[in-house]
Design a protein around this motif. Structure first.
Motif, short mmCIF file in Angstrom:
data_model
loop_
_atom_site.label_atom_id
_atom_site.label_comp_id
_atom_site.label_asym_id
_atom_site.label_seq_id
_atom_site.Cartn_x
_atom_site.Cartn_y
_atom_site.Cartn_z
N TYR A 72 -8.09 18.70 -2.06
CA TYR A 72 -8.20 19.82 -2.98
C TYR A 72 -7.68 19.44 -4.37
N CYS A 73 -6.63 18.63 -4.42
CA CYS A 73 -6.10 18.20 -5.72
C CYS A 73 -7.10 17.34 -6.47
N MET A 74 -7.99 16.65 -5.74
CA MET A 74 -9.04 15.87 -6.39
C MET A 74 -10.07 16.78 -7.06
N MET A 128 -1.86 17.63 4.76
CA MET A 128 -1.61 16.81 3.57
C MET A 128 -2.91 16.19 3.08
N HIS A 129 -3.73 15.73 4.03
CA HIS A 129 -5.02 15.15 3.68
C HIS A 129 -5.91 16.19 2.99
N ILE A 130 -5.93 17.40 3.53
CA ILE A 130 -6.72 18.49 2.94
C ILE A 130 -6.18 18.83 1.55
N ALA A 131 -4.86 18.90 1.42
CA ALA A 131 -4.25 19.26 0.14
C ALA A 131 -4.57 18.23 -0.94
N LEU A 132 -4.49 16.95 -0.61
CA LEU A 132 -4.81 15.92 -1.59
C LEU A 132 -6.29 15.96 -1.96
N TYR A 161 -7.54 11.08 -10.62
CA TYR A 161 -7.52 9.70 -10.13
C TYR A 161 -6.32 9.47 -9.21
N ALA A 162 -5.16 10.02 -9.60
CA ALA A 162 -3.96 9.87 -8.76
C ALA A 162 -4.17 10.55 -7.42
N ALA A 163 -4.79 11.74 -7.43
CA ALA A 163 -5.04 12.46 -6.18
C ALA A 163 -6.00 11.68 -5.30
N PHE A 164 -7.02 11.07 -5.91
CA PHE A 164 -7.98 10.29 -5.12
C PHE A 164 -7.32 9.09 -4.47
N ILE A 165 -6.49 8.37 -5.22
CA ILE A 165 -5.81 7.19 -4.66
C ILE A 165 -4.88 7.62 -3.52
N ALA A 166 -4.11 8.69 -3.75
CA ALA A 166 -3.20 9.17 -2.71
C ALA A 166 -3.97 9.63 -1.48
N TRP A 167 -5.08 10.33 -1.70
CA TRP A 167 -5.91 10.81 -0.58
C TRP A 167 -6.47 9.64 0.23
N ALA A 168 -7.02 8.64 -0.45
CA ALA A 168 -7.63 7.50 0.25
C ALA A 168 -6.58 6.71 1.04
N LEU A 195 0.82 -1.21 0.00
CA LEU A 195 0.00 0.00 0.00
C LEU A 195 0.86 1.27 0.00
N MET A 196 1.95 1.24 0.76
CA MET A 196 2.84 2.40 0.76
C MET A 196 3.45 2.60 -0.62
N GLY A 197 3.79 1.51 -1.30
CA GLY A 197 4.31 1.62 -2.66
C GLY A 197 3.29 2.22 -3.61
N VAL A 198 2.03 1.79 -3.49
CA VAL A 198 0.97 2.34 -4.34
C VAL A 198 0.77 3.83 -4.03
N TYR A 199 0.84 4.18 -2.75
CA TYR A 199 0.70 5.58 -2.34
C TYR A 199 1.79 6.44 -2.97
N LEU A 200 3.03 5.99 -2.90
CA LEU A 200 4.14 6.76 -3.46
C LEU A 200 4.03 6.84 -4.98
N CYS A 201 3.60 5.75 -5.62
CA CYS A 201 3.42 5.78 -7.07
C CYS A 201 2.33 6.76 -7.47
N SER A 202 1.25 6.80 -6.71
CA SER A 202 0.18 7.75 -7.01
C SER A 202 0.66 9.19 -6.87
N LEU A 203 1.54 9.44 -5.90
CA LEU A 203 2.11 10.78 -5.75
C LEU A 203 3.01 11.13 -6.93
N MET A 204 3.75 10.16 -7.44
CA MET A 204 4.59 10.41 -8.60
C MET A 204 3.74 10.73 -9.82
N VAL A 205 2.65 10.00 -9.99
CA VAL A 205 1.74 10.27 -11.11
C VAL A 205 1.10 11.66 -10.95
N LEU A 206 0.74 12.00 -9.72
CA LEU A 206 0.20 13.34 -9.45
C LEU A 206 1.24 14.41 -9.76
#
Length: 321
Positions: A139-141, A133-137, A106-113, A87-98
């Motif tokens: 907003y990015c959604m 960080m939660h609020i910022a993600l 979609y990347a912001a939603f995955i990172a936020w969740a 899950l941490m790997g998916v989180y970091l990958c979603s941030l890279m895509v963002l």
């Protein structure tokens, strides 16, 4: 009146501040993830500092949490901590895509969740960086943060298009910050500690925050009081000096300076960074642009001319070799 409100909230503007917000938040999330990489199981593992059996009893059972991985671990035979790493790997990958602006929402939603899942479980770090960080993600959604400087919209032949959604998003950030700072300032002002300097003294003396030997301040009690008064003035006065054009640049620099001081003297670099990102996206972007045009661009042009002169000189002498 309605025309003024419409112009205030919906006057077209470009999306560079929102693009900065997206890129800076993604970078900060990646930096934070890198800091946590070596201690993930200790902080968020099933038997970490706060075991899932305890954290699941604290958090609302309907909120996402890592303890939901236990049935999956039992069914697959793969250790629960391994799924935490996944899950941490998916989180970091979603941030890279963002960061690059590909499938931004979609990347912001995955990172936020996933970030929400982590902060609901195990080690719950304090002092606000996770909340912001939660609020910022979030907003990015919702905000058009991927309209500029993004892979999805990259083209050398197109320029940023001004629209009303960019302005509305910036206004939301601005009003949010005003509420945050005035609420924080009023809460501080309700106690005596920020008026008599005790809050400053205790903060600088606490082992978890202390970065320098500040015992010498005991000989200058007025200094601690002045720092406390200045903090109250900056936070409670934020909605006033940040909206007036004449005081806005000084207010922006003052609030950035306050957070830099927090980072330096308390070691809260991530919290300070995310607050500076919010302030820069909301109010400080025009000043960064101006600084770039008046300082960085002339330096780059000077270096280009120097390089061109060196190449011309070399070409001249090569004729006679």
């Amino acid at each position: 009146m309605l025309s003024h409100l419409k112009r205030f909230f919906l006057a077209p503007s470009t999306g560079e501040p929102l693009a900065f917000f997206r890129i800076a938040i993604a970078l900060l999330g990646l930096v934070q993830g890198g800091w946590l990489a070596g201690s993930i199981t200790l902080l968020y593992g099933a038997n970490g500092l706060v075991p899932w059996s305890i954290s699941s009893g604290i958090v609302d059972p309907y909120m996402p949490q890592l303890s939901w991985l236990q049935p999956l671990a039992n069914a697959t035979g793969i250790a629960a901590d391994t799924w935490v790493y996944v899950l941490m790997g998916v989180y970091l990958c979603s941030l890279m895509v963002l960061l690059v602006g590909k499938f931004t929402r979609y990347a912001a939603f995955i990172a936020w969740a996933l970030q929400f899942t982590f902060i609901n479980t195990g080690f719950m770090a304090a002092y606000g960086v996770e909340t912001f960080m939660h609020i910022a993600l979030f907003y990015c959604m919702l905000m058009p943060v991927g309209n500029v400087y993004a892979w999805d919209n990259f083209s050398r032949h197109t320029k940023p298009v001004a629209n009303e959604w960019n302005t509305l998003s910036i206004r939301v950030l601005q009003l949010h910050l005003c509420v945050v700072y005035i609420a924080s300032g009023v809460e501080k002002a309700m106690g005596i500690q920020w008026w008599n300097g005790e809050a400053i003294w205790q903060t600088l003396m606490q082992g978890q925050f202390a970065r320098f030997d500040m015992h010498w301040m005991a000989s200058y009690p007025l200094l601690a009081k002045v720092i406390g008064w200045s903090t109250l003035l900056l936070e409670m006065g934020y909605p006033f000096f940040i909206w007036w054009r004449r005081t806005r640049p000084y207010g922006y620099l003052a609030i950035v300076g306050m957070h830099l001081g927090i980072a330096l003297f308390m070691g809260l670099q991530l919290f300070s960074s995310i607050m500076i990102i919010f302030n820069t996206a909301a109010f400080g972007w025009p000043y960064l642009q101006r600084a770039y045009k008046t300082i960085v661009q002339p330096l780059r042009e000077r270096k280009r001319l120097q390089r061109a002169g060196q190449l011309a000189t070399q070409a001249f002498w090569h004729q006679y070799e």
